[in-house]
Design a protein around this motif. Structure first.
Motif, PDB file in Angstrom:
ATOM      1  N   ARG A  42       0.848  -1.199   0.000  1.00 21.07           N
ATOM      2  CA  ARG A  42       0.000   0.000   0.000  1.00 21.07           C
ATOM      3  C   ARG A  42       0.877   1.241   0.000  1.00 21.07           C
ATOM      4  O   ARG A  42       1.700   1.419   0.918  1.00 21.07           O
ATOM      5  CB  ARG A  42      -0.871   0.065   1.264  1.00 21.07           C
ATOM      6  CG  ARG A  42      -1.882  -1.044   1.392  1.00 21.07           C
ATOM      7  CD  ARG A  42      -2.598  -0.895   2.734  1.00 21.07           C
ATOM      8  NE  ARG A  42      -3.337  -2.087   3.060  1.00 21.07           N
ATOM      9  CZ  ARG A  42      -3.723  -2.407   4.303  1.00 21.07           C
ATOM     10  NH1 ARG A  42      -3.423  -1.602   5.318  1.00 21.07           N
ATOM     11  NH2 ARG A  42      -4.384  -3.513   4.527  1.00 21.07           N
ATOM     12  N   HIS A  79       2.243  -3.104   5.488  1.00 21.49           N
ATOM     13  CA  HIS A  79       1.807  -3.071   4.087  1.00 21.49           C
ATOM     14  C   HIS A  79       2.533  -1.958   3.318  1.00 21.49           C
ATOM     15  O   HIS A  79       2.824  -2.097   2.140  1.00 21.49           O
ATOM     16  CB  HIS A  79       0.297  -2.820   3.994  1.00 21.49           C
ATOM     17  CG  HIS A  79      -0.548  -3.991   4.384  1.00 21.49           C
ATOM     18  ND1 HIS A  79      -0.830  -5.023   3.519  1.00 21.49           N
ATOM     19  CD2 HIS A  79      -1.195  -4.299   5.539  1.00 21.49           C
ATOM     20  CE1 HIS A  79      -1.625  -5.907   4.126  1.00 21.49           C
ATOM     21  NE2 HIS A  79      -1.852  -5.500   5.358  1.00 21.49           N
ATOM     22  N   ASP A 114      -2.629  -9.283   3.113  1.00 21.33           N
ATOM     23  CA  ASP A 114      -3.867  -9.857   3.627  1.00 21.33           C
ATOM     24  C   ASP A 114      -4.335 -10.873   2.604  1.00 21.33           C
ATOM     25  O   ASP A 114      -4.225 -10.629   1.399  1.00 21.33           O
ATOM     26  CB  ASP A 114      -4.946  -8.781   3.784  1.00 21.33           C
ATOM     27  CG  ASP A 114      -4.568  -7.706   4.785  1.00 21.33           C
ATOM     28  OD1 ASP A 114      -3.716  -7.966   5.646  1.00 21.33           O
ATOM     29  OD2 ASP A 114      -5.140  -6.600   4.681  1.00 21.33           O
ATOM     30  N   HIS A 131      -3.990 -11.557   8.026  1.00 18.42           N
ATOM     31  CA  HIS A 131      -2.889 -10.623   7.784  1.00 18.42           C
ATOM     32  C   HIS A 131      -1.593 -11.324   8.161  1.00 18.42           C
ATOM     33  O   HIS A 131      -1.493 -11.889   9.248  1.00 18.42           O
ATOM     34  CB  HIS A 131      -3.082  -9.371   8.641  1.00 18.42           C
ATOM     35  CG  HIS A 131      -1.870  -8.477   8.711  1.00 18.42           C
ATOM     36  ND1 HIS A 131      -1.730  -7.346   7.948  1.00 18.42           N
ATOM     37  CD2 HIS A 131      -0.747  -8.571   9.466  1.00 18.42           C
ATOM     38  CE1 HIS A 131      -0.554  -6.778   8.223  1.00 18.42           C
ATOM     39  NE2 HIS A 131       0.055  -7.499   9.142  1.00 18.42           N
TER      40      HIS A 131
HETATM   41 ZN   LIG Z   1      -3.011  -6.447   6.743  1.00 19.81          ZN
END
Ligand SMILES: [Zn+2]
Length: 139
Positions: free
Chosen positions: A57, A73, A80, A116
């Motif tokens: 991310r 992330h 995930d 996760h």
């Molecule tokens: Zn996560």
């Protein structure tokens, strides 16, 4: 080395519409690659298709979806995933029993359910469950 089971596009996918691709020379790419290698091992253990629901991310993507500012992330170290509609805690148990090393492994119950997993920068082996708005140790 390319991942056996995962594509980079799966690790970069976002439904936010925001740019989620690291700069060309970014060290994030090696983190993402390493995470995919480690996810290969998870896939082998689970023995069924693993679908990444959130991988890398960018800061903007993480903010847009309400991720924690320090999220692994954002470093490309976490993913995930869901697998064959199996219960997250059951999936976590299989990962643990296989001896796969990880930093954090979280059985997530937030309306939808997922696992996760993060692999770095540390390997604390921390196992958590997120349910009813809070984290508790273990499964
Ligand atoms: Zn996560």
């Amino acid at each position: 080395m390319p991942s056996k089971w995962f594509s980079v596009s799966e690790m970069l996918a976002t439904s936010t519409g925001l740019d989620n691709t690291p700069p060309t020379e970014s060290p994030l790419w090696s983190n993402i690659d390493q995470t995919m290698q480690r996810l290969d091992a998870v896939r082998e253990v689970l023995g069924k298709p693993v679908r990444i629901t959130s991988g890398y991310r960018s800061a903007a993507v993480n903010k847009a979806i309400g991720g924690e500012a320090t999220s692994a992330h954002c470093l490309g170290h976490a993913a995930d995933f869901v697998c064959a509609n199996q219960d997250p805690a059951d999936l976590c148990r299989q990962v643990i029993e296989a001896g796969i090393q990880f930093d954090q492994l979280i059985a997530e119950y937030r309306g939808s359910r997922w696992v996760h997993i993060s692999f770095a920068p540390k390997m604390r082996g921390e196992v958590l469950t997120y349910r009813n708005g809070k984290y508790t140790p273990g499964l």
